[in-house]
Design an enzyme around this catalytic site. Structure first.
Site, PDB file in Angstrom:
ATOM      1  N   CYS A 242       0.849  -1.181   0.000  1.00 29.20           N
ATOM      2  CA  CYS A 242       0.000   0.000   0.000  1.00 29.20           C
ATOM      3  C   CYS A 242       0.889   1.238   0.000  1.00 29.20           C
ATOM      4  O   CYS A 242       1.805   1.361   0.826  1.00 29.20           O
ATOM      5  CB  CYS A 242      -0.906   0.001   1.230  1.00 29.20           C
ATOM      6  SG  CYS A 242      -1.850   1.534   1.446  1.00 29.20           S
TER       7      CYS A 242
ATOM      8  N   CYS B 221       0.242   3.380   3.633  1.00 26.45           N
ATOM      9  CA  CYS B 221       0.694   2.911   4.952  1.00 26.45           C
ATOM     10  C   CYS B 221       1.823   1.894   4.858  1.00 26.45           C
ATOM     11  O   CYS B 221       2.278   1.382   5.880  1.00 26.45           O
ATOM     12  CB  CYS B 221      -0.467   2.324   5.744  1.00 26.45           C
ATOM     13  SG  CYS B 221      -1.111   0.753   5.095  1.00 26.45           S
TER      14      CYS B 221
ATOM     15  N   CYS C 218      -1.832 -10.472  -7.270  1.00 29.00           N
ATOM     16  CA  CYS C 218      -2.335 -11.569  -6.451  1.00 29.00           C
ATOM     17  C   CYS C 218      -2.219 -11.143  -4.980  1.00 29.00           C
ATOM     18  O   CYS C 218      -1.105 -11.085  -4.432  1.00 29.00           O
ATOM     19  CB  CYS C 218      -1.520 -12.830  -6.727  1.00 29.00           C
ATOM     20  SG  CYS C 218      -2.155 -14.322  -5.941  1.00 29.00           S
TER      21      CYS C 218
END
Length: 274
Positions: free
Chosen positions: A144, A147, A167
């Site tokens: 991400c 974060c 995936c």
């Protein structure tokens, strides 16, 4: 970003936005009224969410903490998010750690792997790519961008238009149905409009690309060398040989396939994000 400073966008989501409450039977599929996300001890810098390890343990379930913060992997075929279908469900997959939008439901597809899979992220700012050496052979890790939570891995065997297979671990994601969070829908629409229907490309780390590119290049060179050796030795047969005349060009077909893989991997490490 793993490749330098990511300039904040004027419409980027504030990390302290509301988190939509989860279904009482399925904490990854978001369907009902908003509740406040506990971010009182969270530090935000340049649109990044930064927490101490103790804060992550407090705010995440044990399984989500293991995946997002320790790069764990959930068992295949265990995520309820596998049931979300691009042809039926409309909404956005967000990060379970910070609720940042990552993938639209329309980019999800059935990969047969047992993990939620997508062919393209929302845009070039949704995720970052890094290198994972846990299996010795380097893999491209997906994290991400807000974060830095571990989401899964990306591979080059996905469908069009990107050819990628993101995936991901379902426990690292939440699915927010359209109509539940107007703020989220507005941001996703704005960012999708910026992409304008183009294929979203996220630059891959060179260290993750080189081993696979080197293998493809070596195989391409091997088959090309085999064909050249036969041609220079006068071993090629004429057209009257029928199928044998066609089959003798098979090494060139294989060579073209692996050469294409080589070029695609190298391009993935140098192409601009977007």
């Amino acid at each position: 970003s793993a490749y330098g400073f990511r300039p904040p966008a004027s419409h980027s989501r504030k990390p302290a936005r509301r988190l939509i409450g989860a279904d009482s039977h399925n904490h990854n599929i978001i369907i009902r009224a908003p509740e406040l996300l506990r971010l009182s001890a969270t530090t935000t810098t340049n649109n990044k969410v930064i927490k101490t390890d103790a804060e992550w343990k407090r705010d995440l379930s044990p399984d989500a903490y293991n995946v997002l913060r320790n790069s764990g992997t959930e068992p295949a075929n265990t995520s309820p998010l596998n049931s979300i279908k691009a042809t039926i469900d409309e909404g956005t997959f967000t990060c379970a750690g910070c609720n940042s939008p990552l993938f639209q439901a329309s980019t999800k597809y059935e990969s047969g792997t047992g993990w939620p899979s997508f062919h393209s992220p929302l845009d070039g700012r949704a995720v970052d790519l890094d290198v994972d050496y846990k299996l010795i052979v380097p893999r491209t890790e997906v994290r991400c961008a807000t974060c830095d939570g571990h989401l899964g891995h990306v591979f080059d065997d996905g469908p069009k238009p990107s050819g990628k297979r993101y995936c991901l671990n379902g426990v690292a994601l939440r699915f927010v149905r359209d109509g539940v969070d107007e703020e989220l829908m507005e941001e996703v629409a704005e960012r999708a409009a910026e992409v304008g229907g183009d294929v979203v490309v996220v630059k891959q780390p060179l260290s993750a690309v080189l081993p696979g590119a080197a293998f493809d290049g070596a195989v391409a060179a091997l088959f090309l060398g085999t064909f050249v050796q036969r041609a220079s030795g006068g071993e090629l047969v004429g057209a009257d040989a029928g199928f044998g005349a066609v089959f003798q060009f098979f090494p060139l077909v294989v060579r073209a396939f692996y050469a294409g893989g080589f070029l695609n991997k190298i391009a993935g490490a140098f192409v601009d994000e977007g």
